[in-house]
Design a protein around this motif. Structure first.
Motif, PDB file in Angstrom:
ATOM      1  N   SER A 159      -8.216   5.719   2.472  1.00 56.52           N
ATOM      2  CA  SER A 159      -6.783   6.002   2.486  1.00 56.52           C
ATOM      3  C   SER A 159      -6.100   5.286   1.323  1.00 56.52           C
ATOM      4  O   SER A 159      -5.872   4.079   1.368  1.00 56.52           O
ATOM      5  CB  SER A 159      -6.235   5.518   3.837  1.00 56.52           C
ATOM      6  OG  SER A 159      -4.863   5.416   3.789  1.00 56.52           O
ATOM      7  N   ILE A 160      -5.821   6.012   0.271  1.00 51.81           N
ATOM      8  CA  ILE A 160      -5.203   5.414  -0.913  1.00 51.81           C
ATOM      9  C   ILE A 160      -3.896   6.115  -1.270  1.00 51.81           C
ATOM     10  O   ILE A 160      -2.852   5.503  -1.402  1.00 51.81           O
ATOM     11  CB  ILE A 160      -6.188   5.436  -2.099  1.00 51.81           C
ATOM     12  CG1 ILE A 160      -7.248   4.360  -1.859  1.00 51.81           C
ATOM     13  CG2 ILE A 160      -5.458   5.170  -3.421  1.00 51.81           C
ATOM     14  CD1 ILE A 160      -8.350   4.328  -2.842  1.00 51.81           C
ATOM     15  N   LEU A 161      -3.960   7.429  -1.412  1.00 54.27           N
ATOM     16  CA  LEU A 161      -2.778   8.183  -1.841  1.00 54.27           C
ATOM     17  C   LEU A 161      -1.935   8.648  -0.656  1.00 54.27           C
ATOM     18  O   LEU A 161      -0.711   8.709  -0.734  1.00 54.27           O
ATOM     19  CB  LEU A 161      -3.212   9.411  -2.648  1.00 54.27           C
ATOM     20  CG  LEU A 161      -3.804   9.152  -4.034  1.00 54.27           C
ATOM     21  CD1 LEU A 161      -4.610  10.357  -4.502  1.00 54.27           C
ATOM     22  CD2 LEU A 161      -2.702   8.835  -5.024  1.00 54.27           C
ATOM     23  N   SER A 183     -13.650   2.516  -4.643  1.00 53.46           N
ATOM     24  CA  SER A 183     -12.696   2.150  -3.595  1.00 53.46           C
ATOM     25  C   SER A 183     -12.121   3.397  -2.918  1.00 53.46           C
ATOM     26  O   SER A 183     -11.510   3.300  -1.861  1.00 53.46           O
ATOM     27  CB  SER A 183     -11.553   1.338  -4.200  1.00 53.46           C
ATOM     28  OG  SER A 183     -10.998   2.065  -5.284  1.00 53.46           O
ATOM     29  N   THR A 184     -12.324   4.548  -3.511  1.00 51.05           N
ATOM     30  CA  THR A 184     -11.809   5.777  -2.895  1.00 51.05           C
ATOM     31  C   THR A 184     -12.753   6.307  -1.830  1.00 51.05           C
ATOM     32  O   THR A 184     -12.473   7.312  -1.187  1.00 51.05           O
ATOM     33  CB  THR A 184     -11.606   6.880  -3.939  1.00 51.05           C
ATOM     34  OG1 THR A 184     -12.888   7.273  -4.445  1.00 51.05           O
ATOM     35  CG2 THR A 184     -10.730   6.421  -5.091  1.00 51.05           C
ATOM     36  N   TYR A 185     -13.912   5.637  -1.690  1.00 51.36           N
ATOM     37  CA  TYR A 185     -14.902   6.091  -0.707  1.00 51.36           C
ATOM     38  C   TYR A 185     -14.832   5.220   0.536  1.00 51.36           C
ATOM     39  O   TYR A 185     -14.777   3.996   0.434  1.00 51.36           O
ATOM     40  CB  TYR A 185     -16.304   6.031  -1.319  1.00 51.36           C
ATOM     41  CG  TYR A 185     -17.407   6.389  -0.349  1.00 51.36           C
ATOM     42  CD1 TYR A 185     -17.559   7.699   0.090  1.00 51.36           C
ATOM     43  CD2 TYR A 185     -18.286   5.427   0.135  1.00 51.36           C
ATOM     44  CE1 TYR A 185     -18.563   8.041   0.987  1.00 51.36           C
ATOM     45  CE2 TYR A 185     -19.296   5.755   1.023  1.00 51.36           C
ATOM     46  CZ  TYR A 185     -19.431   7.063   1.454  1.00 51.36           C
ATOM     47  OH  TYR A 185     -20.422   7.396   2.341  1.00 51.36           O
ATOM     48  N   ILE A 216       0.853  -1.186   0.000  1.00 54.85           N
ATOM     49  CA  ILE A 216       0.000   0.000   0.000  1.00 54.85           C
ATOM     50  C   ILE A 216       0.892   1.241   0.000  1.00 54.85           C
ATOM     51  O   ILE A 216       2.094   1.152   0.260  1.00 54.85           O
ATOM     52  CB  ILE A 216      -0.945   0.046   1.219  1.00 54.85           C
ATOM     53  CG1 ILE A 216      -0.139  -0.076   2.524  1.00 54.85           C
ATOM     54  CG2 ILE A 216      -2.009  -1.035   1.147  1.00 54.85           C
ATOM     55  CD1 ILE A 216      -0.876   0.399   3.723  1.00 54.85           C
ATOM     56  N   ILE A 217       0.270   2.371  -0.298  1.00 54.30           N
ATOM     57  CA  ILE A 217       1.009   3.623  -0.297  1.00 54.30           C
ATOM     58  C   ILE A 217       0.885   4.232   1.086  1.00 54.30           C
ATOM     59  O   ILE A 217      -0.208   4.585   1.528  1.00 54.30           O
ATOM     60  CB  ILE A 217       0.432   4.617  -1.338  1.00 54.30           C
ATOM     61  CG1 ILE A 217       0.330   3.981  -2.720  1.00 54.30           C
ATOM     62  CG2 ILE A 217       1.247   5.910  -1.354  1.00 54.30           C
ATOM     63  CD1 ILE A 217       1.638   3.625  -3.359  1.00 54.30           C
TER      64      ILE A 217
END
Lengths: 735, 405
Positions: free
Chosen positions: A435-437, A408-410, A216-217
């Protein structure tokens, strides 16, 4: 023009010579400007005219040229004298001759003022020098499904190194679990073999792509061209990337929330679960492992529904048709009934729908599900608003819920504990974001969502589907909007092109869309910064970070060059080489205000160059006339208006100010998101100040206009002049 | 020549491909057969779902073009032939004469003296325009041209005399140019399905039956009647969905945009005439994805009536009205609605080109998607019937293939 050697060229063609006395303009230039030369021509854009200018540049050593002729809508490429020569086009045709009375004194005054404004501008601006930094052209792709892998292969084939980060232990994403895929090739009626394995092998074999599984980032620090990405997979490593593609896909809407559709019953499955059964080789009733004689597919299970997902997920109708065919293939005697609101198989998918309808075991029923109950070994599905009658009850062995897609960004669990009306933009930037970026940005860690009812990081702009509010970061596939495989592939390539373009442009010190190629950038004179933070708060693109004291950190590669920060700054410390507070102030001061005894009013107009300025030019092309007392200054964005300009205008004796920009609100048309809205907010504060100074707040008008509303230009200007004529002249005139 | 690209078609798809490629560093030739770039979208009043004017995005693209020397624009030009292979195509382009040369300043003096008028294609023939003209006010290049189908020829010569700049030139001849490029993108777009072929719907026979593309012009502020839709207040309007679409006798596929286009056009009527009533006859309402939110908003308007059922025919009515005859499937009855205006939601057909050697077309004329490996690509409606934003997404993504050479 003191330090620049400037040539002034005035055209008298196209009716300009009839509209005003060109010799009088030349006299103004001679008397007032320190120009190296001033010439007029009856046909300036003619090859001979242009060659004469080129000769003057060479022989006289000019470094700036003022072309007082037509607008840049015409002959845009004719007056180009290379990168070293500053060119200022003063539009005396569309903005004076074609919208004013021929031969009147007011028309001549207007033309003189535009020349003065052009001269003042040339004096204040410099050639731009691009801010070039050493950038990485590596593309970071987050998500190893069909969109992410397509993006990685595209970027790799275009010669870029790629970091492909996937959180699970294998590539393939959702598509890996599919038995077959929808038709993409002529005749568009046959299901196709799942090609994910082949795609995965291509990715693994591509030496340009470095795959990080179980990763993951953890954070992204920096700016386009210089993102330092911390990847975590047990250990952490830091790698540099130039741009990012977010292809993290979707998750199905939660089955548990669909109890109205019987989701708690064992023989009620989701379309995702059904696909899994089909792919694993056996479609059975989960309750008893028996074959399925009849299945009922429920469309829009939790979609197009204000209680669940208000939007349509666009692909579920086609998926259910596909799954009905699976069932019919496995059990030739079975029946598959699809209950739908509307069958949405747009484009060529209609041909697949027609083909499926030919199957005698597939039935389509328009209706809405009331409830699903168990009836012995069977399920009873109660359907309302059916074509079959007011309400019907259908029997089935298995019910398949076509559940919609959630980005998936929600992440619904990320909430801000405040009432909606107290939420700040910063709160909204965090609320609901998965939490993605993990961007280390002042404006929040993730891409903004389009709207609350559609929590996808989709673009707001129809014409610019990859426009994001975070430069160099582009979402694609079902993470960006609900879409199937074919669309996700196209979308992934689009985002990849934008990512590649972003590293190329920022590497050359150029802006990305919408001012693509602009080499100017904001310069901060930080010694005078008071750490008020207005610039960092108001930048819509998260360009500026702050240090602990609140001093802005510019990050020029994130910048879109709108100038909103320049408009926000009360200390006036932000400027561009060719666009600054002083430049506009000097233009304002260059305009002659009629004295209080003339009976004439003078109005300044700030106009957004994106839509409002073209509308004004088109008013000219249409020969629409408007009041001769306005003087127009184009701005990059209305949001770049600094209130000091209003003070300058009032001090210079202007009786009123019109600000003309793009529409704002939910369906805003501002190309810089909030520019026109911010301008209006700032002006409302100015209007309060005017009230305190016993000046009418109506002296300032903020209006919006669309590009195709040229006919409104005279209405707005003349209407304002009429209101103004009821007031006394600006009492500060002459002070 | 691997760093260069030919884009055929200067509508929103072609402009996008050309600009996205040029901003990635490619040299691009953009070939458009009309006198101006902009294509179909400039004839639309607004886009769904934002109801914003298409000219806004086109203007941004024009500005990108003006400042980008890497795109060479050839208007009034068509590709005659393409030979060679991926990486090194040889392309012959023919530029037809516009009979107005680069000396034109767009001052309009010629237009004032032109004695003949023909149907204005920009307004789908709903108004007339002089033979010599600027294609429209948003034209790029902003330069006049002569429509030789209308012009009386050099013998008239009034425009030649009127032009102070010597820009009218009847001696102009077609010019052929050979370009060498690495790859080719077909962005050749669409044309509306010929509504006259749908006999039962009365187009061309019954008054006040128009197509959806005509409706865009009728509602546009720069259209033939200033956006008033009709020359009298409009009280009732019917939209006939799938007019010639999803129909084996016409276009078997769905054009994917017509539902949203009609919902959008319903807002034109409702906004301009607050007392008006709108009837939408549909088979399925296809407002996919986020467009559903737009549909919901319209469904909240009690003056917009949604009727599921295919229209059987359109007939002449009393007092200049037209009568829509349809089966109301949900109501279970045949209904007749008399309206002031009938809008046929006709679908999109791909435009075919002069050079037919290379692109592989399906039976409907769309250029197949999967020929990317040979260096020939198709985008937007040349490939598939899609809306504007999908077209632009596609036009952007296809550039990657040109970058891969």
């Amino acid at each position: 023009m003191s330090d620049k050697k400037t040539g002034v060229y005035i055209c008298s063609g196209c009716g300009l010579g009839e509209a005003f006395d060109v010799a009088a303009l030349e006299k103004t230039v001679g008397d007032e400007f320190n120009a190296a030369l001033c010439k007029s021509s009856g046909f300036l854009c003619e090859e001979a005219g242009v060659n004469e200018i080129k000769g003057d540049i060479r022989n006289e050593g000019l470094d700036a040229v003022m072309i007082a002729a037509c607008s840049t809508r015409v002959n845009y490429d004719v007056f180009d004298f290379g990168e070293k020569i500053l060119v200022e086009r003063v539009d005396l045709r569309e903005k004076v001759a074609w919208c004013q009375d021929e031969g009147s004194e007011d028309t001549l005054d207007m033309a003189k003022d535009y020349l003065r404004m052009g001269a003042a501008k040339l004096k204040e601006i410099e050639l731009t020098v691009p801010f070039v930094q050493d950038v990485s052209d590596t593309i970071l792709v987050i998500g190893g499904g069909v969109a992410g892998m397509t993006s990685a292969l595209g970027a790799g084939a275009a010669g870029h190194n790629v970091l492909l980060v996937e959180k699970s232990d294998r590539l393939g994403g959702f598509m890996r679990g599919m038995k077959k895929t929808l038709p993409r090739n002529a005749p568009y009626i046959n299901l196709e073999e799942n090609s994910i394995e082949q795609l995965t092998e291509e990715v693994k074999a591509d030496r340009k792509i470095s795959v990080h599984l179980n990763s993951i980032i953890k954070s992204i620090v920096g700016a386009p061209g210089m993102f330092d990405v911390t990847i975590e997979n047990g250990a952490t490593s830091v790698v540099r990337a130039g741009a990012v593609v977010v292809a993290t896909g979707f998750r199905p809407y939660e089955k548990e929330k669909l109890t109205d559709f019987g989701s708690d019953l064992p023989d009620v499955v989701t379309s995702v679960e059904f696909e899994g059964m089909a792919a694993s080789g056996k479609i059975v009733r989960p309750s008893n492992g028996e074959p399925v004689g009849s299945a009922l597919f429920v469309q829009c299970a939790g979609s197009r529904d204000k209680k669940h997902l208000p939007y349509c997920s666009s692909i579920c109708c086609s998926v259910s048709l596909k799954q009905a065919l699976y069932l019919r293939e496995e059990y030739p005697d079975s029946s598959a009934t699809i209950v739908y609101k509307d069958i949405r198989t747009p484009g060529k998918m209609e041909l697949f729908y027609k083909q499926a309808q030919l199957d005698p075991g597939i039935f389509l029923v328009k209706g809405e599900i009331d409830n699903v109950t168990r009836d012995g070994d069977n399920l009873q599905v109660h359907v309302n608003d059916s074509l079959l009658g007011p309400a019907v009850s259908l029997k089935a062995d298995l019910v398949v819920l076509a559940t919609g897609m959630v980005s998936s960004t929600y992440d619904a669990s990320v909430t801000i504990d405040k009432p909606e009306d107290q939420m700040t933009d910063d709160d909204r930037a965090k609320s609901g974001k998965a939490s993605i970026l993990n961007l280390q940005y002042r404006k929040g860690p993730e891409l903004p969502h389009l709207k609350e009812e559609f929590a996808f990081p989709d673009s707001h702009f129809i014409c610019f589907p990859y426009e994001t509010q975070r430069t160099g970061i582009y979402a694609a596939g079902s993470a960006r909007s609900p879409q199937g495989i074919a669309d996700s592939i196209d979308d992934a390539l689009g985002a990849t092109v934008k990512a590649i373009q972003s590293v190329k442009l920022v590497g050359a010190g150029k802006a990305v869309s919408p001012r693509a190629g602009d080499t100017s950038y904001p310069d901060f004179f930080l010694q005078r910064c008071t750490q008020c933070k207005r610039c960092t708060v108001e930048c819509p693109f998260g360009t500026l970070d702050e240090d602990k004291k609140g001093t802005p950190k510019p990050n020029p590669t994130r910048c879109r060059r709108c100038g909103i920060c320049m408009g926000a700054c009360p200390e006036r410390i932000i400027s561009f080489a060719n666009y600054s507070i002083n430049m506009i102030s000097s233009m304002i001061k260059a305009i002659e205000a009629p004295d209080e005894f003339s009976g004439k009013l003078r109005v300044l107009m700030f106009v957004c160059e994106n839509d409002a300025m073209p509308a004004i030019e088109m008013a000219g092309l249409n020969r629409l006339k408007y009041d001769a007392q306005v003087r127009i200054i184009p701005l990059r964005c209305l949001g770049s208006t600094n209130i000091v300009w209003i003070a300058d205008a009032l001090a210079a004796g202007f009786d009123g100010v019109i600000m003309l920009g793009c529409k704002h609100g939910d369906d805003y048309q501002c190309h810089f998101v909030k520019g026109s809205e911010l301008a209006e907010t700032r002006m409302s504060k100015v209007q309060e100040t005017l009230d305190r100074l016993m000046l009418e707040s109506e002296r300032i008008l903020v209006e919006s206009i669309s590009i195709n509303e040229a006919h409104k230009v005279p209405e707005i200007i003349d209407g304002f002049m009429e209101n103004l004529s009821d007031m006394e002249p600006n009492p500060y005139k002459g002070f | 020549m691997s760093g260069s690209l030919l884009v055929i078609g200067g509508g929103i798809a072609g402009m996008t491909s050309a600009l996205e490629a040029a901003e990635c560093g490619l040299k691009v030739h953009l070939v458009e057969k009309d006198f101006s770039l902009g294509g179909r979208v400039l004839r639309m009043n607004r886009y769904f779902p934002k109801l914003c004017p298409p000219a806004c995005g086109v203007e941004i693209n024009y500005r990108r073009l003006r400042s980008n020397p890497d795109v060479e624009v050839l208007t009034n030009s068509e590709v005659v032939s393409i030979s060679g292979v991926r990486g090194e195509f040889s392309v012959v382009v023919e530029t037809s004469p516009r009979y107005v040369n680069a000396r034109c300043t767009a001052c309009g003096d010629c237009e004032k003296v032109c004695p003949v008028k023909g149907k204005d294609p920009h307004n789908y023939g709903l108004s007339e325009i002089t033979a010599i003209r600027a294609p429209h006010k948003m034209a790029m290049p902003m330069r006049y041209a002569i429509d030789m189908d209308v012009c009386e020829g050099e013998s008239c010569g009034k425009c030649v005399t009127a032009c102070k700049y010597g820009a009218v030139d009847f001696a102009m001849k077609p010019v052929r140019t050979t370009l060498v490029v690495g790859s080719v993108i077909y962005a050749t777009g669409w044309k509306p399905y010929d509504a006259g072929k749908i006999e039962n719907l009365g187009y061309g026979k019954i008054a006040n039956v128009v197509t959806n593309v005509e409706m865009e012009r009728l509602a546009a502020p720069d259209g033939p009647n200033g956006g008033a839709i009709m020359d009298k207040p409009v009280k009732k309007v019917a939209f006939v969905q799938c007019a010639g679409s999803r129909d084996e006798n016409h276009l078997p596929y769905c054009s994917s945009v017509c539902c949203m286009a009609s919902l959008k056009q319903a807002t034109y009527v409702r906004e301009r005439y607050p007392d008006s009533e709108v009837y939408i006859f549909y088979i399925d309402l296809r407002a996919s994805g986020k467009y559903q939110l737009f549909q919901d908003k319209l469904m909240g308007d009690s003056n917009v009536h949604f009727i599921k059922g295919k229209v059987a025919k359109v007939e002449d009515g009393e007092h200049g009205q037209a009568v829509v005859v349809a089966e109301d499937i949900l109501g279970g009855e045949k209904i007749r609605v008399a309206v002031d205006l009938v809008v046929l939601a006709t679908g999109m057909e791909p435009v075919t080109t002069r050079d037919e050697r290379l692109p592989d077309r399906d039976e409907y004329g769309f250029i197949s998607a999967n020929q990317g490996r040979n260096g020939i690509h198709s985008v937007g409606v040349a490939k598939s019937p899609v809306d504007v934003t999908t077209t632009i997404r596609d036009a952007t993504g296809s550039v990657v293939k040109a970058l891969c050479l």
